[in-house]
Design an enzyme around this catalytic site. Structure first.
Site, PDB file in Angstrom:
ATOM      1  CB  ALA A   1      69.127  84.389  41.673  1.00 45.63           C
TER       2      ALA A   1
ATOM      3  CE1 TYR B   1      67.321  76.208  46.401  1.00 45.54           C
ATOM      4  CE2 TYR B   1      67.609  73.976  45.459  1.00 45.54           C
ATOM      5  CZ  TYR B   1      68.077  75.208  45.752  1.00 45.54           C
ATOM      6  OH  TYR B   1      69.582  75.463  45.543  1.00 45.54           O
TER       7      TYR B   1
ATOM      8  CE1 TYR C   1      63.100  76.286  42.896  1.00 49.66           C
ATOM      9  CE2 TYR C   1      62.649  74.932  41.247  1.00 49.66           C
ATOM     10  CZ  TYR C   1      63.423  75.834  41.662  1.00 49.66           C
ATOM     11  OH  TYR C   1      64.429  76.359  41.127  1.00 49.66           O
TER      12      TYR C   1
ATOM     13  NE  ARG D   1      60.631  80.141  44.241  1.00 51.62           N
ATOM     14  CZ  ARG D   1      61.514  80.369  43.342  1.00 51.62           C
ATOM     15  NH1 ARG D   1      61.853  79.634  42.381  1.00 51.62           N
ATOM     16  NH2 ARG D   1      62.372  81.478  43.657  1.00 51.62           N
TER      17      ARG D   1
ATOM     18  CG  ASN E   1      68.443  84.009  36.788  1.00 49.62           C
ATOM     19  OD1 ASN E   1      68.891  82.996  36.205  1.00 49.62           O
ATOM     20  ND2 ASN E   1      68.937  84.574  37.599  1.00 49.62           N
TER      21      ASN E   1
ATOM     22  CD  GLU F   1      78.905  72.211  29.784  1.00 51.44           C
ATOM     23  OE1 GLU F   1      79.568  71.473  28.632  1.00 51.44           O
ATOM     24  OE2 GLU F   1      78.209  71.644  30.478  1.00 51.44           O
TER      25      GLU F   1
ATOM     26  N   GLY G   1      80.414  79.507  26.966  1.00 53.44           N
ATOM     27  CA  GLY G   1      81.163  80.652  27.534  1.00 53.44           C
ATOM     28  C   GLY G   1      80.311  82.151  27.568  1.00 53.44           C
TER      29      GLY G   1
ATOM     30  CB  THR H   1      77.053  77.926  37.456  1.00 53.38           C
ATOM     31  OG1 THR H   1      77.357  76.474  38.115  1.00 53.38           O
ATOM     32  CG2 THR H   1      78.452  78.115  36.541  1.00 53.38           C
TER      33      THR H   1
ATOM     34  CG  ASP I   1      72.774  83.302  40.804  1.00 51.11           C
ATOM     35  OD1 ASP I   1      72.360  83.895  39.683  1.00 51.11           O
ATOM     36  OD2 ASP I   1      72.239  82.041  41.485  1.00 51.11           O
TER      37      ASP I   1
END
Lengths: 317, 317, 317, 317, 317, 317
Positions: free
Chosen positions: C35, C89, C104, C106, C166, C230, C232, C257, C259
């Site tokens: 991110a 990932y 993932y 990680r 996030n 979506e 907004g 998207t 980020d």
């Protein structure tokens, strides 16, 4: 079999994969583009004997152009140039709202110095029709003069002259274009013009039908075809006006759509197709083109027929 | 774990990239296709022990087929042929209105000479169910006879017989198909049939429910499933009629959709799923197949469950 | 030129071609994700001087990360680790209803042991703004503590602190997240939070505007931006509330998207853009990102401007 | 048909194209590697029924491993792990003097916690031979103990135990290796050891024949095979000593050469091949492996026979 | 850390796959080439802080160049040009006896109009050393003059001037080159020259050592390095003459070998390496370059050390 | 310009990447092969006007063949077949000791039914030379008869007949071949024969020169060329015997080497080249072919000249 000759510039098209910008792509896909060659390939594949006339650098890149056209059956008549280069354009295809981006690199191309004396004239004076576009006279003063001379030769020898206005704002402004085209159009028998170009360049501010009638009268045309992008096209032959809407597509690559239209139209019209049939073949070829990567309409007659069929079958098995 | 055996032809599938015709492609993507193998792979991945029975040429291409199926967990029981060839089909995938185009090259395939005596019978007589399709008897007279014998063996040994009509107009006409199928259907317990095939081949002109009832009566079926493409599917087990609509997809590759439906349906049904559940697994597997390139439904049970969930999550992170 | 520093984990992203599962793919496409790096690249390309601070394994894979960011103009300030690994990932992109699937891998990443003492502090205390996300404190207790210390250093030196909640359910549960974030938010000046996270983690059950006002009051924020996918986004700076809808896209790759939105927003806001302009740049950058494969928003300012133009032209030629 | 079972770790192998470093590559080629699986695939393809036993994460990456082995005919008997990961190695192949470079990322692999109780024992106690290598006990204390137990189970059930020393300096030092191997070798019937490992780990400083005789005496072996890289190999069965030189190759990928040798040797030896024949099959399989990308020896018996023929024909046409 | 600045032209390199001619290739691989950038990347990766100064068209292709160099750690100081183009070269790599073929398309490049006034001077006057080659003055009269001015600025500010003769017969003839270089060499401190160029252009017909001594005397050099392709290189610093042979390679791509040599040499020499060490680093970097596709020497210091080690290990595992 | 016509079968060549077996490859590279087409392309590219005559299936695969040849300038005169198929061969290229492996799938090809009446005769009777090979009469009895008739037509019309024995043990045995060829050779003017075929099929057990003399006498040849693979070739025109050794190559793809030799030889010989020159062009074209993937010798005259030059330059720059 009717014969069509086209004259104009071809470029190397170097495209990134659709999702990758030029700054990061590791590979470029190689195609050949150029309005007149696009028309020649479409028409040849749909049944017309075509020849493409041009001037190219005598390098493997120049040979690439003729090799590509020949592979689709088009004959090539080329003046080879020891010095110039092959025009190139870089394409970053992108979905919306990014859209596709083009970086032109077409300066110094060999064709810009082409004179009538050095070009092969036989394929022009012996053809049934000669196809040129407004891109060619925009490339150099020499080419503007050469274009006029070739149209004149053609006419004098009974070859029908076909002209597609194809205004390119990157190459010249509307004023210069209007002046130059004003000198060329009296030599033209069949005109293709986008409604937008008719307005911006020719200064006609009417609707498509009125534009078709007016330009036919003004330049004593045999046939005028006015295109309106997704709104379809309209043809006028001095008698009837015929309209045709476009065919919905899942577009993969829109570049060359207009040329595919012209190629499909001419393939029908030069074999005595009616205006209706010619317009249908034009829009079908254009629709098929949009499903194929590259400038060329790599279509087969059976595909045009399938598109125009009432009830096209699914996969035939 | 329930066991399913399928018997039929597999072909090498050689496909161009979606935007490129066969005349110009530089590469072909290699997959393995064939209705019965497609069903076997779908069912195995969704939890049924499956075996695929066939006859193949003893070449690396033939081994490719078993290697592919084995990689997905399917057991293979193959009669290796020293002489024949592997059927092939060339695929030009295309978006609309071009559509996809298939060039078959399946003549002379090893399986066309397969007789019951040379084929491994154990996986057929010991399975819970045997799956065959109407493609196999269409391939040769020998195979028509072999198919009948295998259905008969299966039945005699308590193996449920599953038959998918799958009419292919490239292989035979409707009249011949009707005659041959007329001889096979009395050996069938579970029938899958497209409504279109029911009309064209079996001559039923009713709606889907009536077709399901009539064919069940006529051939004393345990279960009839009538499919209608995008309009969904319907199952009738002599008691209830259950309907199921399809699931919307962004289709990448439609080939194998019907086989994925059958594989998903059988995976549920053979583990005692209800008609409702079996139909749901069928349409979900079919929908997932359409997002994957190749004939095979490379899906996981968790994906089927996600598709059928009320509120599927976005990417899990 | 304003300066932005971000701190966080980057991962190697290994993706299958869109139509191919991990079990059968022969190749993986290599990208770099994460991110904070995504935000840095977007902001740098749109005109802000950015630096990315992190801890990486001293391997070619670790260098790959800095090489990628540097190629887009981002400066990198990295503590190199001899022992750890680079988080990874695996992505199986898929169209609907299959959807994309992430595996993932990680665990054991070098950054999980990063302490304030070993990290380069200059780029943090000298920047105009510091960007961190809620992913970092979720990765380890050490990182939760480090994140708090870095926010504190930044504030003490007049660097605006930007925090994007996030929430990642794979990394921690909402209760732990709420506790940890409760300790961090008092150090935050600018907050980005998805409405869903505001509800699940922060426990706010109001609408977006009320959430923006409430969180601003509660943590004495300079600015709160609430995003709704979506639907907004909405920004509140203690005075005005500004809303902005998203821009329709043909999505190629949705990852990153959010980020891209933050990067585009900050590029405008840090150059004294209004809330309206900043939101517009956010949604435009986010829309452009979705047309590009990979986590990074490889956009150019001219593309943002084109998207925001009233009447964007077609291909310029 | 004789049966061979192998037990060990498999890894995902992610390789750059040969001329491209990890820092800049856009793609990675996916293969599956691991000494014991390599041996299993080679032996299976050359005619032995083999089973591979292991513990894998229950992810698409784990399934990838079994899918790969199964595609080559190997049976898999796997304990699925919900928590661990799949070991990975990154490969940068390079020509000389750059050479190939490997970045290991194999920490935390599921197999490191495998205990005898959870592993499938049937394929071990019922096989004709069990193959393990010195890599497995090096991975964790648990695995060292598990390896000993499995060897013991095998022996107790009349399964011949085959051990390949395969010392890996990345995993342990020579002293620890010597201690652990000292505990395992008394359970071994057939030993494969590189001369270099015999020196560094076992502490034998003689020539290959003396090493073979000494190790056979010391551990009461049925058979000892000493390999010397390009200098060939030597076998001693308590009676005869047989030597075999290697076969010249144009090497494409050297990784897995030693495992191919063992697989080829065992394929012959387990079908009662002589020492001479077994060594020849070993070196031929090793030579063929070197012409194929990936760890696996994707060879066919006919290719081994061609390599060993006096006068191999050119392309057969 | 010592600092090196280079000034010169970079080109887009578009290469066919090794076995495919330009007339038929479907893709081109994209790299960035140019002698001075090649030297900068090699030196930066081997530990010198480098900056590359140039003039580029303000297009995505121009940005590609800086993006590439930045990804390898090189700083870029560029005058952006609205009008010109990026020079390009097409490469058809081929094995013997076909050999590699280059088609240059470098006319009209932005750099040809670069004047000292518009170029960033700081990185030149502040560096420890400035690297230029004989290609730059060959490109245009403007550049010949600019080159002289930059060398002069550098000298006046205590920056060591490094010049590589690099004669290109495609760009100028030996007579013009000799005249122009005659004016530049008095500004040079360190000279790299191929023995062949020393003969053809500088008119020296002695052996390499005599050439090194003579050119050092004639132009009062600090250091002269004479290269002889596969026969190695020789350095003379006014006192000692040191020779170094090349290192055998399996060559993948020979283009950029000379620049890799200079980059490797300077990386050692600018960190006070002896002539012996500097020559060794030069030939090792050159050898490594030949194993990597593209003009750039994407090597790591550890690889140079491995090549120069007495007994380089095989794959480390 | 002299004209050459060739008649024979072309096949689709589907090749795996060099390191990947057919069982696992995901892609196949598409080329067109076939001895007579190979000769036509080589000769055309080197300056002879050539036409290829054949019978092909009227499918996109058949069009692929003509499209390929036309792209290299060859004219095509084809009888299109509605029913047959295109012969195919699968190639697994491999380095030593694996070697390349071919799987033929050429049964049922359209050409096998080609009769003289349906084939275009004009390009045969009007050419300077007609080229056929011993592969064609081996394909079917019909073709054996057709081959004889075409040779006879050619001779009757003053066209020089060129025959390349090209024995294929996959297609017929030596006894049948000897009988059939015995009937054809009296119609031949110029014979190419491998020494091995001269021994196995024609039963000559002498050395190459004696073979050339004997076959010339026996069949009243104008010219005999005896090839010996890597040992070079020898020509005898009734007067002089000329020998030529081969040119060392780094071979990428050996298939088509012999046809490239014939094409290069004829390109020189048909333009009145001496035996010496013709042999040199033959071996140079053959050597160049080996550096190019695919059956076709995609060479340029300048490349042949470079290969034959005393001191070929390195990359020209």
């Amino acid at each position: 079999m009717p014969e069509l000759t086209s004259f104009g510039e071809s470029l190397l098209r170097l495209a990134t994969p659709p999702e990758t910008p030029l700054e990061t792509t590791d590979t470029l896909d190689v195609h050949v583009g150029g309005a007149e060659g696009n028309v020649a390939v479409a028409a040849q594949r749909l049944g017309i004997e075509t020849t493409w006339v041009s001037k190219l650098p005598s390098t493997p890149l120049g040979k690439r152009v003729t090799s590509t056209y020949r592979s689709h059956g088009v004959s090539t008549a080329v003046q080879w140039d020891e010095g110039g280069r092959l025009g190139t354009y870089y394409l970053e295809p992108g979905s919306e709202p990014r859209g596709s981006n083009v970086v032109y690199d077409r300066g110094g191309a060999s064709i810009r110095t082409a004179t009538p004396d050095e070009l092969p004239i036989d394929p022009i004076v012996n053809a049934d029709a000669l196809h040129v576009t407004g891109i060619t006279p925009a490339l150099s003063d020499t080419l503007a003069s050469t274009t006029e001379r070739l149209l004149s030769y053609a006419r004098d020898n009974g070859t029908t002259t076909v002209f597609d206005v194809n205004y390119r704002s990157n190459l010249w402004d509307t004023k210069t274009a209007a002046e130059t085209l004003g000198g060329l159009l009296p030599q033209v028998d069949v005109l293709f013009v986008a409604l937008r170009d008719a307005r911006q360049v020719l200064g006609y501010d009417q609707g498509p039908e009125a534009v078709a009638r007016r330009v036919t009268d003004e330049y004593d045309l045999e046939l005028a075809v006015v295109t309106q992008g997704e709104a379809g096209a309209l043809a006028y032959d001095g008698e009837a006006v015929v309209e045709q809407s476009t065919i919905p597509t899942e577009t993969v690559d829109a570049i060359g759509t207009g040329d595919a239209f012209v190629g499909g139209f001419l393939a029908a019209w030069l074999t005595n197709g009616t205006l209706e049939t010619s317009l249908k073949w034009g829009v079908a070829t254009a629709a098929l083109k949009r499903t194929i990567t590259g400038d060329l309409a790599l279509v087969r007659p059976s595909q045009v027929e399938r598109v125009l069929a009432e009830d096209p079958p699914k996969i035939d098995r």
